[in-house]
Design a protein around this motif. Structure first.
Motif, short mmCIF file in Angstrom:
data_model
loop_
_atom_site.label_atom_id
_atom_site.label_comp_id
_atom_site.label_asym_id
_atom_site.label_seq_id
_atom_site.Cartn_x
_atom_site.Cartn_y
_atom_site.Cartn_z
N GLN A 169 11.24 -4.24 -10.85
CA GLN A 169 12.53 -3.67 -10.15
C GLN A 169 11.94 -3.47 -8.83
N PHE A 170 12.82 -3.91 -7.80
CA PHE A 170 12.27 -3.57 -6.40
C PHE A 170 13.52 -2.66 -5.75
N SER A 171 12.99 -1.47 -5.05
CA SER A 171 13.74 -0.66 -4.34
C SER A 171 12.97 0.18 -3.18
N TRP A 172 13.78 0.39 -2.22
CA TRP A 172 13.29 1.10 -1.10
C TRP A 172 11.56 0.67 -0.78
N GLN A 173 11.38 -0.70 -0.57
CA GLN A 173 10.00 -1.17 -0.22
C GLN A 173 9.33 -0.61 -1.51
N HIS A 174 9.61 -0.59 -2.81
CA HIS A 174 8.38 -0.40 -3.73
C HIS A 174 8.67 -1.36 -4.96
N TYR A 175 7.68 -1.68 -5.72
CA TYR A 175 7.83 -2.41 -6.68
C TYR A 175 7.73 -1.55 -8.07
N GLN A 201 3.22 -9.44 -10.89
CA GLN A 201 4.07 -10.67 -10.68
C GLN A 201 3.85 -11.71 -11.75
N SER A 202 2.56 -11.98 -12.03
CA SER A 202 2.03 -12.96 -13.25
C SER A 202 2.62 -12.30 -14.26
N LEU A 203 2.47 -11.04 -14.74
CA LEU A 203 2.73 -10.52 -16.04
C LEU A 203 4.37 -10.52 -16.23
N ALA A 204 4.99 -10.34 -14.98
CA ALA A 204 6.38 -10.44 -14.87
C ALA A 204 6.91 -11.94 -15.47
N SER A 205 6.58 -12.80 -14.72
CA SER A 205 6.78 -14.26 -14.94
C SER A 205 6.68 -14.67 -16.48
N ARG A 206 5.70 -13.78 -17.14
CA ARG A 206 5.39 -14.26 -18.52
C ARG A 206 6.31 -13.23 -19.56
N PRO A 236 -2.86 3.21 -4.09
CA PRO A 236 -3.36 4.72 -4.16
C PRO A 236 -3.74 5.01 -5.38
N GLU A 237 -3.50 4.59 -6.45
CA GLU A 237 -3.84 4.84 -7.76
C GLU A 237 -5.01 4.16 -8.68
N ILE A 238 -5.18 3.01 -7.97
CA ILE A 238 -6.12 2.05 -8.84
C ILE A 238 -7.05 1.72 -7.49
N ASN A 239 -8.48 1.52 -7.78
CA ASN A 239 -9.31 1.27 -6.81
C ASN A 239 -9.44 -0.33 -6.78
N VAL A 240 -8.25 -0.86 -6.18
CA VAL A 240 -8.28 -2.43 -6.21
C VAL A 240 -7.27 -2.62 -5.06
N PRO A 241 -7.61 -3.80 -4.28
CA PRO A 241 -6.58 -4.14 -3.21
C PRO A 241 -4.95 -4.05 -3.81
N ASN A 242 -4.19 -3.66 -2.83
CA ASN A 242 -2.84 -3.64 -3.28
C ASN A 242 -1.98 -4.94 -3.28
N LEU A 243 -2.50 -5.81 -2.63
CA LEU A 243 -2.09 -7.05 -3.01
C LEU A 243 -2.42 -7.87 -4.33
N GLN A 244 -3.60 -7.42 -4.66
CA GLN A 244 -3.94 -7.95 -6.08
C GLN A 244 -3.07 -7.42 -7.13
N VAL A 245 -2.75 -6.21 -6.83
CA VAL A 245 -1.88 -5.34 -7.94
C VAL A 245 -0.63 -6.07 -7.95
N ILE A 246 -0.03 -6.25 -6.93
CA ILE A 246 1.40 -6.98 -6.90
C ILE A 246 1.33 -8.17 -7.31
N LYS A 293 3.54 -0.25 -3.63
CA LYS A 293 4.45 -0.49 -2.26
C LYS A 293 4.10 -1.71 -1.89
N LYS A 294 5.43 -2.02 -1.01
CA LYS A 294 5.36 -3.67 -0.61
C LYS A 294 4.62 -3.58 0.66
N ASP A 295 3.13 -3.55 0.61
CA ASP A 295 2.43 -3.43 1.80
C ASP A 295 1.33 -4.35 1.38
N TYR A 296 1.32 -5.68 1.74
CA TYR A 296 0.48 -6.67 1.40
C TYR A 296 -0.86 -6.66 2.03
N ASN A 297 -0.89 -5.73 3.29
CA ASN A 297 -2.14 -5.65 3.98
C ASN A 297 -2.63 -4.23 3.56
N ALA A 298 -2.09 -3.48 2.75
CA ALA A 298 -2.94 -2.27 2.35
C ALA A 298 -4.35 -2.48 1.61
#
Length: 161
Positions: free
Chosen positions: A58-64, A47-52, A33-43, A24-29
């Motif tokens: 794909q972005f839709s309805w406030q979710h990546y 993003q790093s893997l996508a650039s490589r 919900p599925e992985i025990n890491v901060p949401n910002l680090q997941v995004i 979810k596009k929530d940088y302050n979460a």
């Protein structure tokens, strides 16, 4: 952004296991919900893997929505030391119960197939008198204009008797 190695490995394992990842596009979460890491680090890791070119984003309805590519599978196998015979869940084919027979129609458990007693059950709702349809001969409807709308109803004069 600095992401601890343990968190990066948890993110990559979750991505490789399913083949897809949603964030979810929530940088302050505080947590994903599925992985025990901060949401910002997941995004940011995605993003790093996508650039490589290792994941498609794909972005839709406030979710990546991230989908792993073939190059990403090879990279994650090397990074996570996973054997060649293991694939993500999205790349595995679901086992079929029975292969369809050539030229045979599939059996339908419900739907358009009619059972032998089908018509008899529904004929009970129909009239028994098939020759008699419509109103009786003594029915004479009268139309005197609108009821409660338009101009008021006029008094009809009774013909003299």
């Amino acid at each position: 952004m600095y992401i601890p190695t343990a968190n990066r490995k948890l993110i990559c394992k979750a991505l490789f296991k399913d083949g897809v990842l949603v964030a979810k596009k929530d940088y302050n979460a505080p947590r994903h919900p599925e992985i025990n890491v901060p949401n910002l680090q997941v995004i940011k890791a995605m993003q790093s893997l996508a650039s490589r070119g290792y994941v498609k984003s794909q972005f839709s309805w406030q979710h990546y929505y991230y989908t792993i590519t073939d190059e990403g599978i090879e990279y994650l196998r090397e990074y996570l030391n996973i054997p060649q015979e293991v694939f993500p869940a999205t790349f595995k084919k679901a086992p079929r119960a029975d292969p369809p027979q050539f030229g045979a129609r599939p059996d339908r458990e419900s739907g358009f197939r009619r059972e032998p007693g089908f018509r008899r059950e529904h004929d009970d709702y129909r009239r028994r008198d098939q020759g008699k349809e419509g109103a009786s001969d003594s029915f004479r409807p009268e139309f005197r204009g609108g009821f409660g709308r338009g101009r008021p109803q006029q008094q009809q004069q009774q013909p003299p008797q």
